[in-house]
Motif scaffolding. Structure first.
Motif, short mmCIF file in Angstrom:
data_model
loop_
_atom_site.label_atom_id
_atom_site.label_comp_id
_atom_site.label_asym_id
_atom_site.label_seq_id
_atom_site.Cartn_x
_atom_site.Cartn_y
_atom_site.Cartn_z
N GLY A 12 0.72 -1.05 0.03
CA GLY A 12 0.12 -0.03 0.10
C GLY A 12 0.84 1.30 0.05
O GLY A 12 2.15 1.11 0.04
N ASP A 13 0.06 2.39 -0.27
CA ASP A 13 0.84 3.49 -0.38
C ASP A 13 1.99 3.95 -1.46
O ASP A 13 2.83 4.43 -1.00
N LYS A 16 -0.85 5.30 -5.78
CA LYS A 16 -1.92 4.99 -6.64
C LYS A 16 -2.81 6.23 -6.91
O LYS A 16 -3.24 6.46 -8.02
N ASN A 38 -10.10 2.84 4.87
CA ASN A 38 -8.85 2.40 5.29
C ASN A 38 -8.08 2.96 4.33
O ASN A 38 -6.43 3.37 4.51
N ALA A 39 -8.09 3.27 3.14
CA ALA A 39 -7.26 4.05 1.82
C ALA A 39 -7.08 5.49 2.42
O ALA A 39 -7.79 5.93 2.76
N GLY A 40 -5.85 5.91 1.72
CA GLY A 40 -5.48 7.39 1.68
C GLY A 40 -4.86 7.65 0.63
O GLY A 40 -3.53 7.11 0.41
N HIS A 41 -5.35 8.15 -0.45
CA HIS A 41 -4.77 8.55 -1.69
C HIS A 41 -4.58 10.05 -1.73
O HIS A 41 -5.39 10.72 -1.98
N GLY A 126 -3.06 -4.49 13.53
CA GLY A 126 -2.63 -3.33 13.29
C GLY A 126 -3.63 -2.83 11.98
O GLY A 126 -3.14 -2.00 11.47
N THR A 127 -5.11 -2.82 12.17
CA THR A 127 -5.86 -2.35 11.40
C THR A 127 -6.06 -0.89 11.56
O THR A 127 -5.49 -0.43 12.35
N THR A 128 -6.85 -0.57 10.47
CA THR A 128 -7.04 1.16 10.64
C THR A 128 -8.14 1.33 11.73
O THR A 128 -8.56 2.46 11.86
N GLN A 224 -5.41 -0.18 -1.35
CA GLN A 224 -4.61 -1.41 -0.57
C GLN A 224 -3.35 -1.76 -1.63
O GLN A 224 -3.12 -0.94 -2.45
N VAL A 238 -3.57 -8.75 6.67
CA VAL A 238 -4.12 -8.28 5.27
C VAL A 238 -5.25 -7.47 5.76
O VAL A 238 -5.78 -7.60 6.75
N THR A 239 -5.84 -7.06 4.42
CA THR A 239 -7.31 -6.36 4.59
C THR A 239 -8.13 -7.39 4.11
O THR A 239 -7.91 -8.58 3.84
N VAL A 273 2.44 -0.34 6.51
CA VAL A 273 1.79 -0.09 7.93
C VAL A 273 1.18 -1.22 8.65
O VAL A 273 0.42 -1.81 8.17
N ARG A 303 0.22 6.97 11.48
CA ARG A 303 0.91 5.98 11.81
C ARG A 303 2.23 5.85 11.05
O ARG A 303 2.45 5.94 9.84
P1 IMO Z 1 -3.77 2.66 0.40
O1 IMO Z 1 -4.94 2.39 -0.47
C1 IMO Z 1 -1.59 0.87 3.53
C2 IMO Z 1 -3.33 -2.00 6.39
C3 IMO Z 1 -3.54 -1.44 7.76
C4 IMO Z 1 -3.39 -3.08 8.72
C5 IMO Z 1 -4.00 -3.93 7.57
C6 IMO Z 1 -5.47 -4.00 7.95
O2 IMO Z 1 -3.90 4.08 0.99
O3 IMO Z 1 -2.85 1.94 0.00
P2 IMO Z 1 -7.90 -2.93 7.72
O4 IMO Z 1 -8.13 -1.46 8.56
O5 IMO Z 1 -7.95 -2.79 6.25
O6 IMO Z 1 -8.69 -4.01 8.32
O7 IMO Z 1 -6.31 -3.09 8.09
O8 IMO Z 1 -4.10 -3.13 6.20
N1 IMO Z 1 -4.06 -0.96 5.29
C7 IMO Z 1 -3.22 -0.23 4.58
N2 IMO Z 1 -1.86 0.13 4.56
N3 IMO Z 1 -2.32 1.33 2.84
C8 IMO Z 1 -3.70 1.38 2.81
O9 IMO Z 1 -4.55 1.86 1.92
C9 IMO Z 1 -4.18 0.37 3.67
N4 IMO Z 1 -5.26 -0.05 3.91
C10 IMO Z 1 -5.19 -0.87 4.80
O10 IMO Z 1 -2.44 -0.74 8.06
O11 IMO Z 1 -2.04 -3.45 8.53
#
Ligand code: IMO
Ligand code: GDP
Ligand code: MG
Length: 426
Positions: A12-13, A16, A38-41, A126-128, A224, A238-239, A273, A303
Motif C-alpha cells: 500500500g501507499d 495510486k 482505510n485507504a488514503g490516496h 494493526g488495522t485502521t 491497498q 491483510v485487509t 503499516v 502511523r
Molecule cells: P492505501 O489504499 C497501507 C493495512 C492496515 C493493516 C491492514 C488491515 O492508502 O494504500 P484494515 O483496516 O484494512 O482492516 O487493516 O491493512 N492497510 C493499509 N496499509 N495503505 C492502505 O491503503 C491500507 N489499508 C489498510 O494498516 O495493516
C-alpha cells in the motif's frame, strides 16, 4: 473501449492516488473497486494536497465521472464529510455515483474492529480500526446492509434489527461493552445520510458498461495492495478485500476481457503499516532516512510506516497475480541521498534459495533477503522531466528493477506533484 487497472504491488501507499490522477486525463470514468476509508490516496496539485479516502482519484478533473463500485464498503458519514471537504476546496463532486450494491459500514463495525484489535493484544493486526473487516465479514455471512437499503427505510430497519441483536450480544457478552441503539443508528442513517446519499446511488454496473460501449476509457482504481489481499497477501496481516486485479472485475462488474492494461504501482523501496512479515525491513539509519525523506506517515491514521529495500521477489509475484503489463515506479527521488542502494533479488531459508515467494507463510517469516548492491546517484531528481535528466546510476537502478520483475517500467515518480514524473521505458 478497454478498461485499465491500477493496482498496488507492495503493502500500500505506493502512490495510486497520484498515478490514477495522472491517467485520469485520458479517461472518462474512474471506479474504486474495493476497500473503504482505510485507504488514503494523495494528490498534490500546484502545492495543494488532496487526501482522498473514498472518493475516486479522478474527481479533480471535471470531465471524469467518479464511481464507487459494488466492491467498496462505504461509511456514509465519512463519504459525506469527504465530499464537503472537497467541495469547500472548489472540487465539484456532483458527478459521483455510488453503487447500490456496495455495503455499508455501520457503527457496530467500527466498534467491533476496535475491540477485537484490543482483544488480540500482541497478536493484533494493526488495522485502521475503520470497521472494514467487520463490514466485509457481514457481507460474507449475508447479514450486511447495502447502500441501496438506504432508499427503503422499512427494509433498512428490518436488516438493522436482525444485525444489531447479534452485534449487541457479542459486544456485551464477549467484550463487556455497552449495547448500541438501533433507533439512534436508524435516525442517523435514514434521516441524516439517506437524503444526501440518494441522488448518488445508482446502477453503476449498467453505467460503466454503457460507458465502455460508447467507446469511453474506464480506469479501475485499486486501494491497498497485492500483499494486503485477503487471498494472496501475508494472511492474516491483510485487509478484508481483494485489491488484486481480479478484484477489479468483481468489485466493478467489468469482465476480464474488457481489461487490456494492468499497471502495477511500486515504490522504489517498500513500506508497510501495521503488523506482519517484512523480509527487507530496515530498522537502522537508512530506514529512518527513507521515512524522513519519504514522509512515511499514514495519510489517514498518521502511523509511521515501516521502511525497507525494494523487494523484487514480491513484485515478481505481483506480476503473476495481477497480469501486470507494466510498472509505474514512484518515489525514486527519496533515494537521492544514499551512497548505495540495495535490491532484494531472492530469499534464502533452510539452505534453499527462493526466486519466487515461498508458498508457506512460516518460511516467509524466516527468510533472509539476498541483495544486489548498486551505487547511488547523490543527485536531486525532483526537477527531472525526461529520462535524459536522470543520472546514469538512477537509470541503471530502474533498468535493474525492470529486469528483475520481468515487465517494463514506464513511469518514474520524482516527487509528489502531479507533474513530477518521467516517462521511461526499461
Ligand atoms: P492505501 O489504499 C497501507 C493495512 C492496515 C493493516 C491492514 C488491515 O492508502 O494504500 P484494515 O483496516 O484494512 O482492516 O487493516 O491493512 N492497510 C493499509 N496499509 N495503505 C492502505 O491503503 C491500507 N489499508 C489498510 O494498516 O495493516
Ligand atoms: P496511495 O495510497 O497508493 O495513493 O499512496 P499515498 O498517497 O498513501 O502515499 C504516497 C505518498 O507519496 C503521498 O504522500 C504522495 O504525495 C507521495 N508521492 C507519490 N509519488 C511520489 C514520488 O514520486 N516522489 C515523492 N517524493 N513522493 C511521492
Ligand atoms: Mg495510502
Amino acid at each position: 473501449m478497454p478498461a485499465t487497472v491500477v493496482v498496488g504491488t507492495q503493502w500500500g501507499d505506493e502512490g495510486k492516488g497520484k498515478l490514477t490522477d495522472l491517467l485520469a486525463k485520458e479517461m472518462s470514468v474512474v471506479v474504486r473497486y474495493q476497500g473503504g476509508h482505510n485507504a488514503g490516496h494523495t494528490i498534490v496539485v500546484d502545492g495543494e494536497t488532496f487526501a482522498l479516502q473514498l472518493v475516486p482519484s479522478g474527481v479533480l478533473y471535471p470531465h471524469i465521472t467518479p464511481v464507487i463500485g459494488n466492491g467498496v464498503v462505504v461509511d456514509p458519514g465519512v463519504l459525506l464529510a469527504e465530499i464537503d471537504t472537497l467541495e469547500a476546496k472548489g472540487v465539484d463532486c456532483s458527478r459521483l455515483k455510488v453503487s447500490g450494491n456496495a455495503h455499508l459500514i455501520m457503527p457496530y463495525h467500527q466498534e467491533l474492529d476496535r475491540v477485537t484489535e484490543r482483544h488480540l493484544g500482541k497478536n493484533k493486526l494493526g488495522t485502521t480500526k475503520r470497521g472494514i473487516g467487520p463490514s466485509y465479514a457481514d457481507k460474507a455471512t449475508r447479514v450486511g446492509i447495502r447502500v441501496q437499503d438506504l432508499l427503503d427505510p422499512k427494509i433498512f430497519r428490518e436488516k438493522l434489527d436482525v444485525a444489531i441483536k447479534e452485534k449487541n450480544l457479542v459486544l456485551a457478552k464477549v467484550y463487556n461493552r455497552l449495547p448500541l441503539s438501533a433507533d439512534e443508528i436508524a435516525a442517523r442513517y435514514l434521516d441524516e445520510y439517506a437524503p444526501r446519499m440518494a441522488p448518488m446511488i445508482d446502477d453503476t454496473v449498467g453505467f460503466v458498461h454503457e460507458a465502455l460501449a460508447a467507446g469511453q476509457h474506464v480506469l479501475l482504481e485499486g486501494a491497498q495492495a497485492t500483499f494486503l489481499d485477503l487471498d494472496h497477501g501475508t494472511y492474516p496481516y491483510v485487509t478484508s478485500s481483494n485489491p488484486v486485479a481480479g478484484g477489479a472485475c468483481t468489485g466493478s462488474g467489468v469482465g476480464p476481457l474488457h481489461i487490456n492494461r494492468v499497471i502495477g504501482i511500486a515504490k522504489a523501496y517498500v513500506t508497510r503499516v501495521g503488523s506482519g512479515p517484512f523480509p527487507t525491513e530496515l530498522t537502522d539509519d537508512v530506514g529512518e532516512l527513507l521515512v524522513e525523506r519519504g514522509h512515511e506517515f499514514g495519510t489517514n491514521t498518521g502511523r509511521r510506516r515501516r521502511p525497507g529495500w525494494f523487494d523484487a521477489v514480491m513484485v515478481r509475484h505481483a506480476v503473476r497475480l495481477n497480469s501486470l503489463s507494466e510498472i509505474a515506479l514512484t518515489k525514486l527521488d527519496v533515494l537521492d541521498a544514499l551512497e548505495s542502494v540495495k535490491v532484494c533479488v531472492a530469499y534464502e531459508a533452510d539452505g534453499r534459495r527462493f526466486e519466487h515467494l515461498p508458498y508457506h507463510q512460516s518460511t516467509l517469516h524466516k527468510v533472509t533477503p539476498v541483495y544486489s548492491e548498486m551505487p547511488g546517484w547523490r543527485t536531486d531528481l525532483s526537477g527531472a522531466t525526461h529520462v535524459a535528466d536522470l543520472p546514469d546510476a538512477a537509470r541503471r537502478y530502474v533498468e535493474f528493477l525492470a529486469d528483475q520483475v520481468g515487465v517494463p517500467v514506464k513511469l518514474v515518480g520524482v516527487g509528489p506533484g502531479r507533474e513530477q514524473f518521467v516517462h521511461f521505458v526499461a
